[in-house]
Design an enzyme around this catalytic site. Structure first.
Site, PDB file in Angstrom:
ATOM      1  CE  LYS A 253      45.366   7.393  19.329  1.00  0.00           C
ATOM      2  NZ  LYS A 253      45.890   6.241  18.627  1.00  0.00           N
ATOM      3  NE  ARG A 258      42.884   9.492   9.694  1.00  0.00           N
ATOM      4  CZ  ARG A 258      43.213  10.612  10.326  1.00  0.00           C
ATOM      5  NH1 ARG A 258      44.285  10.642  11.095  1.00  0.00           N
ATOM      6  NH2 ARG A 258      42.492  11.697  10.180  1.00  0.00           N
ATOM      7  NE  ARG A 418      51.523  15.412  14.381  1.00  0.00           N
ATOM      8  CZ  ARG A 418      51.106  14.164  14.227  1.00  0.00           C
ATOM      9  NH1 ARG A 418      50.137  13.702  14.990  1.00  0.00           N
ATOM     10  NH2 ARG A 418      51.645  13.377  13.335  1.00  0.00           N
ATOM     11  CE  LYS A 424      49.217  11.405  18.784  1.00  0.00           C
ATOM     12  NZ  LYS A 424      49.653  11.017  17.448  1.00  0.00           N
TER      13      LYS A 424
HETATM   14  P1  ATP Z   1      49.528  10.176  13.801  1.00  0.00           P
HETATM   15  O1  ATP Z   1      48.500   9.517  12.949  1.00  0.00           O
HETATM   16  O2  ATP Z   1      48.940  11.159  14.797  1.00  0.00           O
HETATM   17  O3  ATP Z   1      50.719  10.710  13.057  1.00  0.00           O
HETATM   18  P2  ATP Z   1      50.266   7.584  14.755  1.00  0.00           P
HETATM   19  O4  ATP Z   1      50.112   7.024  13.375  1.00  0.00           O
HETATM   20  O5  ATP Z   1      51.465   7.187  15.562  1.00  0.00           O
HETATM   21  O6  ATP Z   1      50.218   9.136  14.748  1.00  0.00           O
HETATM   22  P3  ATP Z   1      48.573   7.543  17.003  1.00  0.00           P
HETATM   23  O7  ATP Z   1      49.550   8.410  17.714  1.00  0.00           O
HETATM   24  O8  ATP Z   1      48.316   6.209  17.593  1.00  0.00           O
HETATM   25  O9  ATP Z   1      48.951   7.273  15.504  1.00  0.00           O
HETATM   26  O10 ATP Z   1      47.183   8.352  16.930  1.00  0.00           O
HETATM   27  C1  ATP Z   1      46.514   8.918  15.836  1.00  0.00           C
HETATM   28  C2  ATP Z   1      45.669   7.908  15.084  1.00  0.00           C
HETATM   29  O11 ATP Z   1      44.646   7.352  15.893  1.00  0.00           O
HETATM   30  C3  ATP Z   1      44.862   8.472  13.932  1.00  0.00           C
HETATM   31  O12 ATP Z   1      45.642   8.728  12.785  1.00  0.00           O
HETATM   32  C4  ATP Z   1      43.821   7.384  13.703  1.00  0.00           C
HETATM   33  O13 ATP Z   1      44.326   6.416  12.816  1.00  0.00           O
HETATM   34  C5  ATP Z   1      43.677   6.719  15.060  1.00  0.00           C
HETATM   35  N1  ATP Z   1      42.337   6.814  15.676  1.00  0.00           N
HETATM   36  C6  ATP Z   1      41.724   5.808  16.343  1.00  0.00           C
HETATM   37  N2  ATP Z   1      40.530   6.171  16.804  1.00  0.00           N
HETATM   38  C7  ATP Z   1      40.338   7.466  16.435  1.00  0.00           C
HETATM   39  C8  ATP Z   1      39.272   8.413  16.626  1.00  0.00           C
HETATM   40  N3  ATP Z   1      38.164   8.099  17.288  1.00  0.00           N
HETATM   41  N4  ATP Z   1      39.433   9.655  16.089  1.00  0.00           N
HETATM   42  C9  ATP Z   1      40.555   9.989  15.411  1.00  0.00           C
HETATM   43  N5  ATP Z   1      41.594   9.132  15.204  1.00  0.00           N
HETATM   44  C10 ATP Z   1      41.489   7.886  15.705  1.00  0.00           C
END
Ligand code: ATP
Length: 588
Positions: A253, A258, A418, A424
């Site tokens: 991760k 993104r 979701r 995650k």
């Molecule tokens: P979310 O996008 O789930 O609403 P958030 O913006 O707070 O939450 P995180 O909780 O940190 O983000 O985790 C999700 C995000 O992790 C994804 O939207 C993506 O941008 C990022 N990410 C990083 N590496 C990966 C991966 N290998 N596969 C999918 N997502 C990833």
């Protein structure tokens, strides 16, 4: 047949006054039932204070100064008079309405306003640029105000100022469209699918009106129009993930941002998580895609992160995020070049891949990317046991990554939702909830004692109930603010204050000031508890609440209110917190 703007304005007034979501849907459905295939998209955009979908980058906006000049010209009032009235009424929409009604007795309205004309003028305002554009914007606004009736004037001024504040969300609009066109609210689900594939509410509405329900059922992905991103659920432990998925993929991760990349021949588009068009910000990603992605047409996704080529290390998020900028792009791209770790592909050479299982999509992605300087593949392993997953997680964390995202090998790409297809697992700290929540601010308290000098002592926050499309409270937050933040927040919240509870907010407690659910902020807490004071996950007696909540960071510009943590997620977090407690108890 043109749609009278007066009718829309009166719908706006009803929406403004209601504090019930159901009534909101009925008002909207009535508005839509009188629309046609030619103007329904205009109405949808205007309801959201826009003229086009966010991905187009076309943003409607004018400053207060310009609005005041337009009001002054249209109604023959001195600027000083407009300013004085603004001080008195606190809203330029009401100022325009007042001055317009003064003028009303003298004028015969020869040209009633239509939605088409209002929309077209606003569209031209949104797209005007270069020298002379201020004058043009002024003329276009004055043109509308000249022919407006008082209530119309109120909204003609509020819309481009971004002060419409009707509180209608995407799901609310979709449900009302379903009701208006099919007589059945449940058709919202089909509309949602189409919306997830194109992120353009106006376009979905138009397709529904042009082609009926069938057009929505056969809705297709278009290169250049972003897909709403698949989102990940969260887990507290590797065991939990294996229990849910069995053998699965675990990907590193990356803590960047993104990017959804579209390619068609030599043309490349890059969209953010919120689907804003960021193409111009990242020249190296465009070049990288053209060089390293082997396809005529494709839509794929990855996380971009600034990379220090000299040390071979990733920069922290605070550095990466500086790349989201409008100016100094070239210099920034040389100083902090990005690398994109691709993790999914949704479309290839005319074929929609979203229905294919992850494992197949991943193979296609691997075939198409020539790994190199800019584009790379996300690191991943296939794991079958909690131990293997844990080991990979630890190795990621040791290298400064955020954790892992586990992926169900068989799951399709579930746009805009979701689901447990992605889970995650992040670095966590014992004794605290291992993840933060993103909550929506729905009101504030004025503050007593020392805080009274800031005018803000705390905020009332809510999570999103996706099924019901409502915001339900979960905590009052008064900790974690710096003095500067208290001041800044008061200012921001006063701009969106409302005289009554917003229609889509459900609350048992009353803050000093209600605000439009607009801003999302991240909070940490010690744990989730049950409480009779909050409505999130209400079971007739108790809801869920946060213990010792505190804000971390600041308002999240990448999330809208419907992107906040959902009630379902809170319940999941509550359950897994219980599981951890039980396990810790067992260990002793
Ligand atoms: P979310 O996008 O789930 O609403 P958030 O913006 O707070 O939450 P995180 O909780 O940190 O983000 O985790 C999700 C995000 O992790 C994804 O939207 C993506 O941008 C990022 N990410 C990083 N590496 C990966 C991966 N290998 N596969 C999918 N997502 C990833």
């Amino acid at each position: 047949m043109a749609y009278p703007f007066e009718r829309l304005a009166s719908g706006f007034r009803q929406l403004e006054a209601t504090s019930s979501r159901l009534e909101m849907i009925n008002i909207l459905a009535k508005i839509f039932s009188e629309a046609t295939a030619e103007n329904v998209h205009m109405i949808v955009y205007l309801l959201q204070g826009r003229v086009a979908a966010p991905y187009t980058g076309i943003e409607l906006g004018i400053g207060e100064k310009l609005a005041m000049r337009a009001i002054s010209q249209a109604y023959g009032a001195d600027l000083s008079e407009v300013e004085a009235l603004y001080k008195e009424l606190g809203d330029l929409g009401l100022v325009a309405e007042r001055l317009c009604s003064g003028k009303k007795q003298m004028t015969l309205f020869s040209q009633p306003l239509t939605v088409e004309r209002v929309y077209n003028n606003f569209y031209r305002i949104a797209t005007a640029s270069g020298s002379g554009s201020q004058d043009l914007k002024l003329r276009l606004l004055v043109d509308l105000l000249n022919d407006a009736k008082p209530l119309e004037a109120r909204y003609i001024v509020r819309i481009p100022l971004g002060k419409l504040r009707l509180g209608v969300g995407d799901a609310t609009i979709l449900e009302a469209l379903a009701l208006a066109k099919t007589g059945n609210r449940d058709f919202r689900e089909k509309l949602e699918r189409a919306y997830n594939l194109c992120s353009d509410l106006g376009y979905v509405a138009r397709r529904l009106f042009e082609g009926g329900p069938e057009a929505i059922e056969n809705f297709k992905i278009v290169v250049g129009i972003p897909i709403r991103p698949a989102l990940a659920q969260r887990a507290q432990s590797a065991e939990e993930i294996i229990a849910r998925l069995g053998t699965c993929a675990a990907e590193a991760k990356y803590d960047g941002f993104r990017c959804q990349i579209h390619k068609k021949g030599n043309k490349v588009w890059i969209f953010s998580r919120r689907l804003e068009n960021m193409t111009d910000m990242f020249p190296e990603l465009i070049e990288g895609t053209l060089k390293q992605f082997d396809a005529e047409e494709a839509i794929f996704e990855g996380e971009a992160i600034a990379y220090n080529e000299e040390t071979g290390e990733f920069y922290p998020f605070q550095v990466t995020i500086q790349r989201k900028r409008k100016y100094g792009i070239k210099e920034a791209s040389e100083e902090y070049p990005l690398r994109l770790f691709a993790f999914d592909i949704m479309y290839l050479n005319g074929e929609d891949l979203t229905g294919k299982p992850y494992e197949e999509r991943r193979k296609i992605l691997e075939d198409r990317i020539k790994r190199g300087d800019v584009l790379d593949l996300s690191e991943r392993v296939i794991v079958s046991t909690a131990k293997e997953l844990e080991d990979f997680f630890e190795s990621c964390v040791e290298r400064g990554l955020e954790g892992i995202v586990a992926k169900d090998l068989k799951a399709p790409y579930i746009a805009g939702a979701r689901k447990w297809a992605w889970i995650k697992l992040k670095r966590s700290y014992r004794g605290e909830l291992s993840d933060t929540l993103d909550v929506v601010i729905v009101g504030y308290y004025k503050g007593r004692g020392k805080r009274s000098q800031f005018g803000l002592g705390g905020i009332l926050v809510a999570v999103y109930d996706k099924k019901e499309d409502l915001f339900k409270t979960i905590a009052k937050v008064g900790s974690g603010f710096t003095e500067e933040q208290l001041r800044e927040m008061k200012k921001l919240l006063d701009e969106i204050a409302l005289p009554h509870k917003p229609a889509r907010v459900v609350s048992k407690i009353e803050p000093d000031v209600w605000v439009e659910p607009k801003y999302v902020i991240t909070v940490a807490a010690d744990e989730i508890t049950r409480s009779p004071n909050h409505t999130a996950g209400w079971d007739g007696e108790r809801g869920y609440a946060l213990r010792f909540p505190r804000i971390v960071g600041w308002i999240r510009s990448d999330k809208g209110p419907e992107d906040a943590t959902t009630v379902d997620e809170v319940i999941e977090m509550y359950k897994s917190q219980k599981r951890v407690e039980v396990r810790e108890g067992e260990e002793q």
